[in-house]
Design a protein around this motif. Structure first.
Motif, PDB file in Angstrom:
ATOM      1  N   ARG A 348      -2.023   5.099   0.048  1.00  0.00           N
ATOM      2  CA  ARG A 348      -1.931   3.651   0.098  1.00  0.00           C
ATOM      3  C   ARG A 348      -0.614   3.222   0.759  1.00  0.00           C
ATOM      4  NH1 ARG A 348      -2.493   0.878  -5.539  1.00  0.00           N
ATOM      5  NH2 ARG A 348      -0.531   2.016  -5.794  1.00  0.00           N
ATOM      6  N   ALA A 349       0.475   3.944   0.432  1.00  0.00           N
ATOM      7  CA  ALA A 349       1.763   3.610   1.057  1.00  0.00           C
ATOM      8  C   ALA A 349       1.712   3.842   2.564  1.00  0.00           C
ATOM      9  CB  ALA A 349       2.875   4.449   0.432  1.00  0.00           C
ATOM     10  N   ARG A 350       1.071   4.956   2.954  1.00  0.00           N
ATOM     11  CA  ARG A 350       0.951   5.235   4.383  1.00  0.00           C
ATOM     12  C   ARG A 350       0.098   4.178   5.054  1.00  0.00           C
ATOM     13  NH1 ARG A 350      -0.758  11.212   5.635  1.00  0.00           N
ATOM     14  NH2 ARG A 350      -0.441  10.342   7.754  1.00  0.00           N
ATOM     15  N   ALA A 351      -1.007   3.796   4.361  1.00  0.00           N
ATOM     16  CA  ALA A 351      -1.866   2.770   4.954  1.00  0.00           C
ATOM     17  C   ALA A 351      -1.130   1.434   5.086  1.00  0.00           C
ATOM     18  CB  ALA A 351      -3.120   2.616   4.103  1.00  0.00           C
ATOM     19  N   ARG A 352      -0.347   1.129   4.035  1.00  0.00           N
ATOM     20  CA  ARG A 352       0.411  -0.117   4.102  1.00  0.00           C
ATOM     21  C   ARG A 352       1.475  -0.077   5.192  1.00  0.00           C
ATOM     22  NH1 ARG A 352       1.419  -1.602  -2.305  1.00  0.00           N
ATOM     23  NH2 ARG A 352      -0.746  -2.281  -2.735  1.00  0.00           N
ATOM     24  N   ALA A 353       2.077   1.088   5.338  1.00  0.00           N
ATOM     25  CA  ALA A 353       3.111   1.198   6.382  1.00  0.00           C
ATOM     26  C   ALA A 353       2.523   1.004   7.765  1.00  0.00           C
ATOM     27  CB  ALA A 353       3.820   2.550   6.274  1.00  0.00           C
ATOM     28  N   LEU A 354       1.299   1.438   7.932  1.00  0.00           N
ATOM     29  CA  LEU A 354       0.631   1.308   9.220  1.00  0.00           C
ATOM     30  C   LEU A 354      -0.045  -0.047   9.387  1.00  0.00           C
ATOM     31  CD1 LEU A 354      -0.973   4.853   9.514  1.00  0.00           C
ATOM     32  CD2 LEU A 354       1.127   4.023  10.616  1.00  0.00           C
ATOM     33  N   SER A 355      -0.117  -0.855   8.331  1.00  0.00           N
ATOM     34  CA  SER A 355      -0.815  -2.124   8.395  1.00  0.00           C
ATOM     35  C   SER A 355       0.042  -3.180   9.108  1.00  0.00           C
ATOM     36  CB  SER A 355      -1.166  -2.588   6.974  1.00  0.00           C
ATOM     37  OG  SER A 355      -1.724  -3.880   7.006  1.00  0.00           O
ATOM     38  N   PRO A 356      -0.521  -4.069   9.984  1.00  0.00           N
ATOM     39  CA  PRO A 356       0.220  -5.177  10.623  1.00  0.00           C
ATOM     40  C   PRO A 356       0.780  -6.141   9.590  1.00  0.00           C
ATOM     41  CG  PRO A 356      -1.847  -4.770  11.749  1.00  0.00           C
ATOM     42  CD  PRO A 356      -1.882  -3.959  10.516  1.00  0.00           C
TER      43      PRO A 356
END
Length: 414
Positions: A348-356
């Motif tokens: 989730r942290a990785r996804a959030r980091a990659l999220s605009p």
């Protein structure tokens, strides 16, 4: 002729034997009556050797008879037969033996009678009437016993009294008949037929208290023998005594030596049977007691084992094992859930980091024209054009008042 001999001038044995032989040869043939005591047929010899015994005195003389004369007799010659022989005395000097050389032999009196009975026995035996496989066994406890005997005879009394003494409840069906004389055979056959037709009669006893050979002749009658052979009911013959044996004894299923013996054969002894039952009960009780003792010992051995002494101990041990397994499963599942939670948080942290959206939350915005296209250069924006600014928590709608181009600084290595 007298022979002169003395102690100093004795005669030799051969001379004496020859003189005796010469004297005996001078004797003529004589008719002699007696009883045959012994018959010897030697293989290969044409002479049959016999012994003729006096009917009163204990005196006997050897006989020599040509085999063809013996074989030509109308009835076979048996021991005990009374005969009359025409014979010439003879003395055999070599062995010093005296004998009668038989020239003719005739059956007379009782001997002729016995010979006829023997001939009849052989003929009936050849037909198979006396075969052992035809003998039927007597019932253990007959429902009713048939008795053929003379009225008021000692044989009837012996059978009835001895049978009832052995088994008081035994039932008899008595059929009276003449047991001696010319009418005896016919009346005995009639009595046997009457008992045979009675369905309650399980065994038939023919009883007579002995007698001479002539008295027992009806029980060797061929018609009577064949009638007994055809009966379906077992027959016990109690005719005469142990030494007597009429033909009825041979065709009957069981022979009893006396009427008393017949009573013992047809019914069991109640006292003896009660003793046997008591003995059987004791044996069964001993066997059953031994079996129960062995089974009880086996149960005691099983109950003495710890697992059966306290069954809850085994359950407690298994319950501890189950609890340990449950705790182990709980720890394993918790560990796996924790690992899965960490993996989810990491992803989730990785996804959030990659999220605009994360970029927008840091103060950045996305500019889009009226068509919804992202504006990446001022070249595509006209003055007074409506635009939409996407920020972290929403959109800002605006109108451009102007644009200013800025030179991009290119990064260089080193």
């Amino acid at each position: 002729m007298a022979l002169e001999t003395s102690a100093h001038s004795p005669a030799p044995v051969r001379q004496i034997a020859n003189l005796i032989s010469q004297w005996v040869d001078k004797l003529g043939a004589v008719w002699v009556e007696g009883q045959i005591a012994q018959i010897s047929r030697r293989p290969g010899l044409q002479t049959v050797f016999m012994t003729l015994r006096d009917a009163v005195a204990d005196i006997s003389v050897p006989l020599t008879v040509p085999r063809d004369r013996v074989d030509s007799l109308a009835t076979p010659l048996v021991e005990g037969a009374s005969v009359v022989v025409h014979a010439k005395p003879s003395y055999y000097a070599n062995r010093g033996s005296f004998s009668l050389a038989v020239r003719e032999i005739r059956m007379v009196g009782l001997g002729e009678l016995l010979a006829r009975l023997e001939r009849r026995r052989q003929l009936l035996a050849a037909e198979g009437l006396f075969a052992g496989e035809l003998k039927r066994s007597l019932p253990f406890l007959p429902h009713r016993v048939g008795l053929v005997t003379a009225p008021g005879s000692a044989a009837e009394r012996d059978v009835l009294e001895n049978a009832r003494r052995r088994w008081p409840n035994v039932a008899f069906e008595v059929a009276y008949a003449t047991m001696q004389g010319p009418r005896a055979a016919a009346e005995v056959m009639e009595a046997l037929g009457r008992l045979e037709r009675d369905p309650d009669v399980d065994v038939i006893v023919v009883a007579r208290g002995g007698g001479s050979v002539e008295d027992l002749l009806p029980f060797s009658d061929e018609a009577l023998v064949r009638a007994v052979h055809r009966l379906r009911t077992p027959v016990v013959s109690a005719i005469g005594h142990e030494q007597d044996q009429p033909l009825l004894d041979l065709v009957a299923d069981v022979r009893a030596s006396t009427p008393t013996d017949a009573a013992k054969l047809v019914v069991p002894d109640v006292a003896e049977e009660l003793r046997r039952v008591d003995t059987a009960r004791q044996r069964i009780r001993q066997v059953l007691g031994g079996w129960l003792a062995r089974e009880q010992a086996g149960l005691d051995a099983l109950r003495s084992r710890p697992v059966l002494g306290d069954p809850r101990g085994l359950l407690a041990e298994r319950a501890g094992e189950i609890e340990a397994l449950r705790e182990r499963a709980r720890r394993t599942v918790t560990h796996r859930l924790d690992r899965a939670t960490d993996d989810i948080a990491h992803h989730r942290a990785r996804a959030r980091a990659l999220s605009p959206l994360a970029t927008l939350q840091r103060g950045y915005a996305v500019l889009q024209d009226a068509g919804g296209r992202v504006v990446t250069s001022v070249a595509g924006v006209r003055p007074d054009a409506p635009i939409s600014v996407r920020v972290a928590d929403g959109r800002v709608h605006a109108v451009t008042t102007g644009t200013t181009r800025t030179e991009l600084l290119e990064e260089s290595d080193g």
